[in-house]
Design a protein around this motif. Structure first.
Motif, PDB file in Angstrom:
ATOM      1  N   LYS A   1       9.870   2.629   0.338  1.00 46.14           N
ATOM      2  CA  LYS A   1      10.780   2.411  -0.794  1.00 46.14           C
ATOM      3  C   LYS A   1      11.462   3.715  -1.206  1.00 46.14           C
ATOM      4  O   LYS A   1      12.630   3.709  -1.606  1.00 46.14           O
ATOM      5  CB  LYS A   1      10.008   1.794  -1.964  1.00 46.14           C
ATOM      6  CG  LYS A   1       9.600   0.344  -1.704  1.00 46.14           C
ATOM      7  CD  LYS A   1       8.602  -0.168  -2.730  1.00 46.14           C
ATOM      8  CE  LYS A   1       8.095  -1.558  -2.350  1.00 46.14           C
ATOM      9  NZ  LYS A   1       7.006  -2.033  -3.227  1.00 46.14           N
ATOM     10  N   VAL A   2      10.739   4.823  -1.098  1.00 47.36           N
ATOM     11  CA  VAL A   2      11.356   6.127  -1.375  1.00 47.36           C
ATOM     12  C   VAL A   2      12.442   6.414  -0.334  1.00 47.36           C
ATOM     13  O   VAL A   2      13.529   6.895  -0.666  1.00 47.36           O
ATOM     14  CB  VAL A   2      10.299   7.254  -1.373  1.00 47.36           C
ATOM     15  CG1 VAL A   2      10.976   8.619  -1.498  1.00 47.36           C
ATOM     16  CG2 VAL A   2       9.307   7.058  -2.508  1.00 47.36           C
ATOM     17  N   LEU A   3      12.152   6.087   0.929  1.00 45.99           N
ATOM     18  CA  LEU A   3      13.145   6.288   1.983  1.00 45.99           C
ATOM     19  C   LEU A   3      14.383   5.423   1.748  1.00 45.99           C
ATOM     20  O   LEU A   3      15.506   5.840   2.046  1.00 45.99           O
ATOM     21  CB  LEU A   3      12.538   5.975   3.354  1.00 45.99           C
ATOM     22  CG  LEU A   3      11.602   7.043   3.925  1.00 45.99           C
ATOM     23  CD1 LEU A   3      10.910   6.536   5.183  1.00 45.99           C
ATOM     24  CD2 LEU A   3      12.369   8.330   4.233  1.00 45.99           C
ATOM     25  N   ALA A   4      14.179   4.235   1.195  1.00 48.05           N
ATOM     26  CA  ALA A   4      15.320   3.372   0.873  1.00 48.05           C
ATOM     27  C   ALA A   4      16.191   4.028  -0.195  1.00 48.05           C
ATOM     28  O   ALA A   4      17.430   3.984  -0.122  1.00 48.05           O
ATOM     29  CB  ALA A   4      14.838   2.007   0.403  1.00 48.05           C
ATOM     30  N   ASP A   5      15.551   4.647  -1.175  1.00 50.47           N
ATOM     31  CA  ASP A   5      16.307   5.357  -2.212  1.00 50.47           C
ATOM     32  C   ASP A   5      17.096   6.512  -1.606  1.00 50.47           C
ATOM     33  O   ASP A   5      18.258   6.748  -1.965  1.00 50.47           O
ATOM     34  CB  ASP A   5      15.357   5.890  -3.289  1.00 50.47           C
ATOM     35  CG  ASP A   5      14.754   4.778  -4.141  1.00 50.47           C
ATOM     36  OD1 ASP A   5      15.353   3.684  -4.193  1.00 50.47           O
ATOM     37  OD2 ASP A   5      13.685   5.009  -4.737  1.00 50.47           O
ATOM     38  N   LYS A   6      16.462   7.225  -0.673  1.00 54.58           N
ATOM     39  CA  LYS A   6      17.142   8.348  -0.022  1.00 54.58           C
ATOM     40  C   LYS A   6      18.284   7.847   0.871  1.00 54.58           C
ATOM     41  O   LYS A   6      19.333   8.485   0.970  1.00 54.58           O
ATOM     42  CB  LYS A   6      16.143   9.169   0.802  1.00 54.58           C
ATOM     43  CG  LYS A   6      15.083   9.868  -0.032  1.00 54.58           C
ATOM     44  CD  LYS A   6      15.722  10.803  -1.046  1.00 54.58           C
ATOM     45  CE  LYS A   6      14.723  11.401  -1.998  1.00 54.58           C
ATOM     46  NZ  LYS A   6      15.389  12.227  -3.044  1.00 54.58           N
TER      47      LYS A   6
ATOM     48  N   GLY B   1       0.814  -1.210   0.000  1.00 50.77           N
ATOM     49  CA  GLY B   1       0.000   0.000   0.000  1.00 50.77           C
ATOM     50  C   GLY B   1       0.847   1.258   0.000  1.00 50.77           C
ATOM     51  O   GLY B   1       2.039   1.236  -0.320  1.00 50.77           O
ATOM     52  N   PRO B   2       0.242   2.395   0.383  1.00 48.76           N
ATOM     53  CA  PRO B   2       0.965   3.673   0.357  1.00 48.76           C
ATOM     54  C   PRO B   2       2.178   3.698   1.282  1.00 48.76           C
ATOM     55  O   PRO B   2       3.196   4.313   0.951  1.00 48.76           O
ATOM     56  CB  PRO B   2      -0.101   4.690   0.794  1.00 48.76           C
ATOM     57  CG  PRO B   2      -1.170   3.886   1.470  1.00 48.76           C
ATOM     58  CD  PRO B   2      -1.167   2.567   0.787  1.00 48.76           C
TER      59      PRO B   2
END
Length: 225
Positions: A123-128, A116-117
């Protein structure tokens, strides 16, 4: 860990003394309110409100959360294929990271849906996290370097008397130096208790009356020692 990335919102109304251990995964903390002390080797770093600290997999550390501290923690499993930082240290909490953490905190962690959201935010935090630049060159980015020796003294259980040091440290911790000194006494008392010492032995080793330990325990620990 159930998922490759997990979020936790920690709330510590009382002193929390973590044991010294190696991390079983990489993670970062961002302090929302209060302060967290991170011990790495001989140095102890002060993570104050609005500050982030990264700890990689297999890093020997100990965390202490002072009374009234709230902080976010994001864990990254060793199963994660995204490369993450291999060194410990402070990092800059960008407005985006702060906003993502705030969004995650709006829902209880156990209700987060990986598909979900919340999963998308993680996943965005993993990229960061893969882009983080960390440093342990300072004991606290919120405290001018000229006050770092005083910070080390008080965290090691010694008293400080210089007014400029006292004012600077109190402004960062948002509590009086005397309150901080009391927390450090109780932290050491907890460590001694965990090693098997009885109250009388703890009082003797810390050179404080048993009555003082009993008096400090309830407001700082939330329970008798």
């Amino acid at each position: 860990m159930k998922h490759a990335i997990e979020f936790t919102h920690h709330n510590h109304p009382f002193l929390h003394v973590g044991s010294r251990k190696k991390s079983t995964h990489s993670f970062f903390i961002v302090v929302e309110k209060g302060a967290v002390l991170v011990r790495l080797g001989k140095n102890e770093h002060l993570v104050s409100a609005g500050t982030g600290f990264w700890l990689p997999f297999d890093c020997l550390h100990a965390l202490t959360a002072l009374p009234g501290t709230n902080y976010y923690q994001v864990d990254f499993s060793i199963r994660l294929t995204t490369a993450v930082c291999s060194h410990a240290g402070f990092f800059k909490v960008t407005p985006l990271i702060a906003a993502l953490l705030d969004e995650l905190s709006q829902t209880a962690s156990e209700q987060h849906q990986w598909e979900g959201p919340e999963g998308r935010i993680l996943k965005v935090l993993a990229d960061k996290a893969a882009q983080l630049k960390v440093s342990t060159k300072t004991l606290s980015p919120a405290l001018a370097e000229r006050h770092h020796s005083a910070l080390t003294l008080i965290l090691n259980g010694s008293k400080i008397t210089e007014n400029s040091d006292i004012k600077a440290i109190e402004s960062v911790f948002n509590q009086s130096v005397k309150e901080l000194e009391s927390c450090m006494v109780m932290r050491e008392a907890i460590r001694l208790q965990r090693s098997g010492r009885k109250l009388a032995q703890i009082a003797t080793e810390l050179s404080v009356p048993e009555t003082l330990l009993n008096t400090l325990a309830l407001p700082i620990l939330g329970k008798p020692l």
